[in-house]
Motif scaffolding. Structure first.
Motif, PDB file in Angstrom:
ATOM      1  N   VAL A  97     -12.353  43.983  44.714  1.00  0.00           N
ATOM      2  CA  VAL A  97     -11.093  44.652  44.375  1.00  0.00           C
ATOM      3  C   VAL A  97      -9.949  44.051  45.181  1.00  0.00           C
ATOM      4  O   VAL A  97      -8.854  43.822  44.647  1.00  0.00           O
ATOM      5  CB  VAL A  97     -11.205  46.181  44.618  1.00  0.00           C
ATOM      6  CG1 VAL A  97      -9.856  46.851  44.568  1.00  0.00           C
ATOM      7  CG2 VAL A  97     -12.132  46.806  43.587  1.00  0.00           C
ATOM      8  N   LYS A  98     -10.169  43.767  46.456  1.00  0.00           N
ATOM      9  CA  LYS A  98      -9.122  43.158  47.282  1.00  0.00           C
ATOM     10  C   LYS A  98      -8.733  41.786  46.738  1.00  0.00           C
ATOM     11  O   LYS A  98      -7.551  41.457  46.644  1.00  0.00           O
ATOM     12  CB  LYS A  98      -9.588  43.023  48.732  1.00  0.00           C
ATOM     13  CG  LYS A  98      -9.590  44.321  49.506  1.00  0.00           C
ATOM     14  CD  LYS A  98     -10.030  44.102  50.936  1.00  0.00           C
ATOM     15  CE  LYS A  98     -10.043  45.405  51.710  1.00  0.00           C
ATOM     16  NZ  LYS A  98     -10.519  45.194  53.086  1.00  0.00           N
ATOM     17  N   THR A  99      -9.727  40.995  46.380  1.00  0.00           N
ATOM     18  CA  THR A  99      -9.458  39.660  45.836  1.00  0.00           C
ATOM     19  C   THR A  99      -8.676  39.761  44.536  1.00  0.00           C
ATOM     20  O   THR A  99      -7.677  39.053  44.342  1.00  0.00           O
ATOM     21  CB  THR A  99     -10.788  38.910  45.594  1.00  0.00           C
ATOM     22  OG1 THR A  99     -11.503  38.839  46.817  1.00  0.00           O
ATOM     23  CG2 THR A  99     -10.534  37.517  45.067  1.00  0.00           C
ATOM     24  N   ALA A 100      -9.126  40.655  43.654  1.00  0.00           N
ATOM     25  CA  ALA A 100      -8.446  40.812  42.367  1.00  0.00           C
ATOM     26  C   ALA A 100      -7.015  41.303  42.558  1.00  0.00           C
ATOM     27  O   ALA A 100      -6.093  40.818  41.887  1.00  0.00           O
ATOM     28  CB  ALA A 100      -9.224  41.775  41.481  1.00  0.00           C
ATOM     29  N   SER A 101      -6.819  42.248  43.469  1.00  0.00           N
ATOM     30  CA  SER A 101      -5.462  42.769  43.674  1.00  0.00           C
ATOM     31  C   SER A 101      -4.545  41.711  44.276  1.00  0.00           C
ATOM     32  O   SER A 101      -3.368  41.635  43.931  1.00  0.00           O
ATOM     33  CB  SER A 101      -5.489  44.030  44.545  1.00  0.00           C
ATOM     34  OG  SER A 101      -5.929  43.725  45.847  1.00  0.00           O
ATOM     35  N   SER A 102      -5.068  40.874  45.172  1.00  0.00           N
ATOM     36  CA  SER A 102      -4.216  39.810  45.731  1.00  0.00           C
ATOM     37  C   SER A 102      -3.874  38.789  44.653  1.00  0.00           C
ATOM     38  O   SER A 102      -2.753  38.279  44.620  1.00  0.00           O
ATOM     39  CB  SER A 102      -4.889  39.144  46.926  1.00  0.00           C
ATOM     40  OG  SER A 102      -5.979  38.351  46.516  1.00  0.00           O
ATOM     41  N   MET A 103      -4.827  38.502  43.760  1.00  0.00           N
ATOM     42  CA  MET A 103      -4.551  37.571  42.665  1.00  0.00           C
ATOM     43  C   MET A 103      -3.484  38.137  41.730  1.00  0.00           C
ATOM     44  O   MET A 103      -2.576  37.418  41.301  1.00  0.00           O
ATOM     45  CB  MET A 103      -5.837  37.267  41.892  1.00  0.00           C
ATOM     46  CG  MET A 103      -6.838  36.431  42.677  1.00  0.00           C
ATOM     47  SD  MET A 103      -8.420  36.253  41.850  1.00  0.00           S
ATOM     48  CE  MET A 103      -7.958  35.287  40.445  1.00  0.00           C
ATOM     49  N   VAL A 104      -3.595  39.432  41.429  1.00  0.00           N
ATOM     50  CA  VAL A 104      -2.598  40.076  40.575  1.00  0.00           C
ATOM     51  C   VAL A 104      -1.240  40.070  41.251  1.00  0.00           C
ATOM     52  O   VAL A 104      -0.207  39.793  40.623  1.00  0.00           O
ATOM     53  CB  VAL A 104      -3.037  41.525  40.225  1.00  0.00           C
ATOM     54  CG1 VAL A 104      -1.906  42.310  39.607  1.00  0.00           C
ATOM     55  CG2 VAL A 104      -4.229  41.498  39.284  1.00  0.00           C
TER      56      VAL A 104
ATOM     57  N   MET B 125       2.109  38.316  39.860  1.00  0.00           N
ATOM     58  CA  MET B 125       3.339  39.097  39.677  1.00  0.00           C
ATOM     59  C   MET B 125       4.515  38.418  40.384  1.00  0.00           C
ATOM     60  O   MET B 125       5.627  38.361  39.839  1.00  0.00           O
ATOM     61  CB  MET B 125       3.160  40.523  40.212  1.00  0.00           C
ATOM     62  CG  MET B 125       2.211  41.379  39.403  1.00  0.00           C
ATOM     63  SD  MET B 125       2.762  41.648  37.741  1.00  0.00           S
ATOM     64  CE  MET B 125       4.136  42.720  38.039  1.00  0.00           C
ATOM     65  N   LYS B 126       4.300  37.902  41.581  1.00  0.00           N
ATOM     66  CA  LYS B 126       5.363  37.200  42.304  1.00  0.00           C
ATOM     67  C   LYS B 126       5.807  35.968  41.525  1.00  0.00           C
ATOM     68  O   LYS B 126       7.011  35.705  41.406  1.00  0.00           O
ATOM     69  CB  LYS B 126       4.880  36.785  43.695  1.00  0.00           C
ATOM     70  CG  LYS B 126       4.774  37.925  44.680  1.00  0.00           C
ATOM     71  CD  LYS B 126       4.249  37.438  46.019  1.00  0.00           C
ATOM     72  CE  LYS B 126       4.005  38.594  46.972  1.00  0.00           C
ATOM     73  NZ  LYS B 126       3.412  38.143  48.236  1.00  0.00           N
ATOM     74  N   GLN B 127       4.840  35.218  41.010  1.00  0.00           N
ATOM     75  CA  GLN B 127       5.166  34.018  40.250  1.00  0.00           C
ATOM     76  C   GLN B 127       5.939  34.380  38.987  1.00  0.00           C
ATOM     77  O   GLN B 127       6.929  33.727  38.649  1.00  0.00           O
ATOM     78  CB  GLN B 127       3.879  33.261  39.880  1.00  0.00           C
ATOM     79  CG  GLN B 127       4.118  31.959  39.151  1.00  0.00           C
ATOM     80  CD  GLN B 127       4.878  30.951  39.991  1.00  0.00           C
ATOM     81  OE1 GLN B 127       4.685  30.864  41.190  1.00  0.00           O
ATOM     82  NE2 GLN B 127       5.746  30.185  39.351  1.00  0.00           N
ATOM     83  N   ALA B 128       5.499  35.432  38.293  1.00  0.00           N
ATOM     84  CA  ALA B 128       6.182  35.856  37.077  1.00  0.00           C
ATOM     85  C   ALA B 128       7.603  36.319  37.393  1.00  0.00           C
ATOM     86  O   ALA B 128       8.559  35.986  36.664  1.00  0.00           O
ATOM     87  CB  ALA B 128       5.406  36.983  36.390  1.00  0.00           C
ATOM     88  N   ALA B 129       7.775  37.050  38.481  1.00  0.00           N
ATOM     89  CA  ALA B 129       9.113  37.507  38.879  1.00  0.00           C
ATOM     90  C   ALA B 129      10.007  36.316  39.213  1.00  0.00           C
ATOM     91  O   ALA B 129      11.194  36.284  38.844  1.00  0.00           O
ATOM     92  CB  ALA B 129       9.014  38.450  40.074  1.00  0.00           C
TER      93      ALA B 129
END
Length: 160
Positions: A97-104, A108-112
Protein backbone atom coordinates in the motif's frame (compact mmCIF):
# COMPACT_ATOMS: atom_id res chain seq x y z
CA UNK A 1 -58.71 -33.92 24.59
CA UNK A 2 -60.57 -34.39 27.76
CA UNK A 3 -59.91 -32.69 31.07
CA UNK A 4 -57.74 -35.49 32.50
CA UNK A 5 -55.43 -35.46 29.49
CA UNK A 6 -54.86 -31.70 29.76
CA UNK A 7 -54.20 -31.83 33.52
CA UNK A 8 -51.93 -34.88 33.43
CA UNK A 9 -50.01 -34.93 30.15
CA UNK A 10 -48.38 -38.19 29.05
CA UNK A 11 -44.69 -38.41 29.86
CA UNK A 12 -42.20 -38.89 27.05
CA UNK A 13 -40.22 -42.08 26.41
CA UNK A 14 -37.04 -40.60 27.86
CA UNK A 15 -38.73 -40.12 31.23
CA UNK A 16 -39.79 -43.76 31.23
CA UNK A 17 -36.23 -44.83 30.36
CA UNK A 18 -34.80 -42.76 33.19
CA UNK A 19 -37.24 -44.32 35.63
CA UNK A 20 -36.39 -47.79 34.39
CA UNK A 21 -32.64 -47.24 34.89
CA UNK A 22 -33.07 -45.71 38.37
CA UNK A 23 -35.35 -48.56 39.37
CA UNK A 24 -32.85 -51.13 38.12
CA UNK A 25 -30.04 -49.52 40.12
CA UNK A 26 -32.14 -49.40 43.28
CA UNK A 27 -33.11 -53.05 42.77
CA UNK A 28 -29.48 -54.08 42.33
CA UNK A 29 -28.48 -52.22 45.48
CA UNK A 30 -31.28 -53.86 47.43
CA UNK A 31 -30.26 -57.30 46.09
CA UNK A 32 -26.67 -56.72 47.21
CA UNK A 33 -27.74 -55.63 50.65
CA UNK A 34 -30.10 -58.57 51.14
CA UNK A 35 -27.80 -61.18 49.59
CA UNK A 36 -26.96 -64.20 51.77
CA UNK A 37 -23.36 -63.10 52.26
CA UNK A 38 -21.89 -62.17 55.54
CA UNK A 39 -21.20 -58.52 56.31
CA UNK A 40 -17.47 -59.06 56.11
CA UNK A 41 -17.72 -60.65 52.63
CA UNK A 42 -20.09 -57.93 51.45
CA UNK A 43 -17.77 -55.16 52.67
CA UNK A 44 -14.73 -56.76 51.05
CA UNK A 45 -16.64 -57.14 47.73
CA UNK A 46 -17.82 -53.52 47.91
CA UNK A 47 -14.31 -52.33 48.84
CA UNK A 48 -12.80 -54.30 45.95
CA UNK A 49 -15.32 -52.92 43.45
CA UNK A 50 -14.84 -49.40 44.82
CA UNK A 51 -11.06 -49.76 44.37
CA UNK A 52 -11.59 -50.93 40.77
CA UNK A 53 -13.87 -47.98 40.03
CA UNK A 54 -11.34 -45.56 41.57
CA UNK A 55 -8.45 -47.05 39.55
CA UNK A 56 -10.42 -46.84 36.30
CA UNK A 57 -11.44 -43.26 37.13
CA UNK A 58 -7.80 -42.32 37.72
CA UNK A 59 -6.76 -43.96 34.43
CA UNK A 60 -9.48 -42.13 32.53
CA UNK A 61 -8.57 -38.85 34.23
CA UNK A 62 -4.88 -39.25 33.33
CA UNK A 63 -5.76 -40.07 29.69
CA UNK A 64 -8.09 -37.08 29.52
CA UNK A 65 -5.42 -34.80 31.06
CA UNK A 66 -2.80 -36.09 28.60
CA UNK A 67 -5.09 -35.56 25.61
CA UNK A 68 -6.08 -32.11 26.86
CA UNK A 69 -2.39 -31.17 27.20
CA UNK A 70 -1.65 -32.44 23.70
CA UNK A 71 -4.65 -30.55 22.34
CA UNK A 72 -3.55 -27.36 24.13
CA UNK A 73 -0.04 -27.67 22.66
CA UNK A 74 -1.46 -28.26 19.20
CA UNK A 75 -3.78 -25.28 19.48
CA UNK A 76 -0.93 -23.11 20.77
CA UNK A 77 1.35 -24.12 17.88
CA UNK A 78 -1.34 -23.56 15.27
CA UNK A 79 -2.27 -20.22 16.80
CA UNK A 80 1.37 -19.13 16.80
CA UNK A 81 1.78 -20.16 13.16
CA UNK A 82 -1.40 -18.36 12.21
CA UNK A 83 -0.33 -15.22 14.06
CA UNK A 84 3.04 -15.24 12.29
CA UNK A 85 1.35 -15.72 8.92
CA UNK A 86 -1.09 -12.90 9.60
CA UNK A 87 1.73 -10.65 10.80
CA UNK A 88 3.87 -11.25 7.73
CA UNK A 89 0.87 -10.84 5.43
CA UNK A 90 -0.07 -7.60 7.14
CA UNK A 91 3.44 -6.18 6.81
CA UNK A 92 3.56 -7.20 3.14
CA UNK A 93 0.19 -5.57 2.57
CA UNK A 94 1.27 -2.37 4.33
CA UNK A 95 4.44 -2.13 2.27
CA UNK A 96 2.45 -2.73 -0.94
CA UNK A 97 0.00 0.00 0.00
CA UNK A 98 2.85 2.41 0.80
CA UNK A 99 4.52 1.68 -2.54
CA UNK A 100 1.27 2.09 -4.45
CA UNK A 101 0.40 5.33 -2.67
CA UNK A 102 3.84 6.82 -3.35
CA UNK A 103 3.51 5.85 -7.02
CA UNK A 104 0.07 7.49 -7.18
CA UNK A 105 1.47 10.60 -5.48
CA UNK A 106 4.31 10.82 -7.99
CA UNK A 107 1.88 10.42 -10.90
CA UNK A 108 -0.35 13.12 -9.43
CA UNK A 109 2.61 15.51 -9.12
CA UNK A 110 3.62 14.83 -12.71
CA UNK A 111 0.06 15.32 -13.94
CA UNK A 112 -0.25 18.59 -12.00
CA UNK A 113 3.05 19.78 -13.46
CA UNK A 114 1.87 18.91 -16.98
CA UNK A 115 -1.45 20.70 -16.46
CA UNK A 116 0.34 23.78 -15.11
CA UNK A 117 2.72 23.82 -18.05
CA UNK A 118 -0.14 23.38 -20.54
CA UNK A 119 -2.07 26.19 -18.85
CA UNK A 120 0.95 28.52 -19.05
CA UNK A 121 1.47 27.69 -22.73
CA UNK A 122 -2.22 28.25 -23.46
CA UNK A 123 -2.15 31.56 -21.58
CA UNK A 124 0.93 32.66 -23.54
CA UNK A 125 -0.75 31.70 -26.81
CA UNK A 126 -3.96 33.56 -25.88
CA UNK A 127 -1.93 36.63 -24.82
CA UNK A 128 0.02 36.55 -28.07
CA UNK A 129 -3.13 36.19 -30.14
CA UNK A 130 -4.81 38.98 -28.15
CA UNK A 131 -1.79 41.22 -28.74
CA UNK A 132 -1.80 40.44 -32.46
CA UNK A 133 -5.54 40.98 -32.68
CA UNK A 134 -5.25 44.19 -30.67
CA UNK A 135 -2.54 45.59 -32.94
CA UNK A 136 -4.51 44.59 -36.07
CA UNK A 137 -7.64 46.13 -34.62
CA UNK A 138 -5.71 49.24 -33.70
CA UNK A 139 -4.39 49.52 -37.27
CA UNK A 140 -7.91 48.96 -38.67
CA UNK A 141 -9.32 51.65 -36.35
CA UNK A 142 -6.58 54.15 -37.34
CA UNK A 143 -7.16 53.41 -41.00
CA UNK A 144 -10.93 53.75 -40.59
CA UNK A 145 -10.41 56.99 -38.61
CA UNK A 146 -8.14 58.41 -41.26
CA UNK A 147 -10.57 57.45 -44.01
CA UNK A 148 -13.46 58.98 -42.08
CA UNK A 149 -11.43 62.13 -41.48
CA UNK A 150 -10.61 62.37 -45.19
CA UNK A 151 -14.26 61.89 -46.11
CA UNK A 152 -15.34 64.53 -43.62
CA UNK A 153 -12.63 66.86 -44.91
CA UNK A 154 -13.64 66.18 -48.50
CA UNK A 155 -17.28 66.77 -47.74
CA UNK A 156 -16.50 69.96 -45.84
CA UNK A 157 -14.24 71.31 -48.54
CA UNK A 158 -16.80 70.41 -51.18
CA UNK A 159 -19.52 72.23 -49.32
CA UNK A 160 -17.58 75.56 -49.10
Amino acid sequence: MNKAETEYPVQSGSTFTKGLIIGGLLGAAAALLYAPKTGREMRSDLSEKWGTVCDKSKDVASVVAEKATDLAKSVTNKTTDLAQTVGSSASTLVSSVKTASSMVGDEMKQAASNVTEDAKNSADEVASEAKDTSSELSKDIRKASQETAKEVQNKTSASY
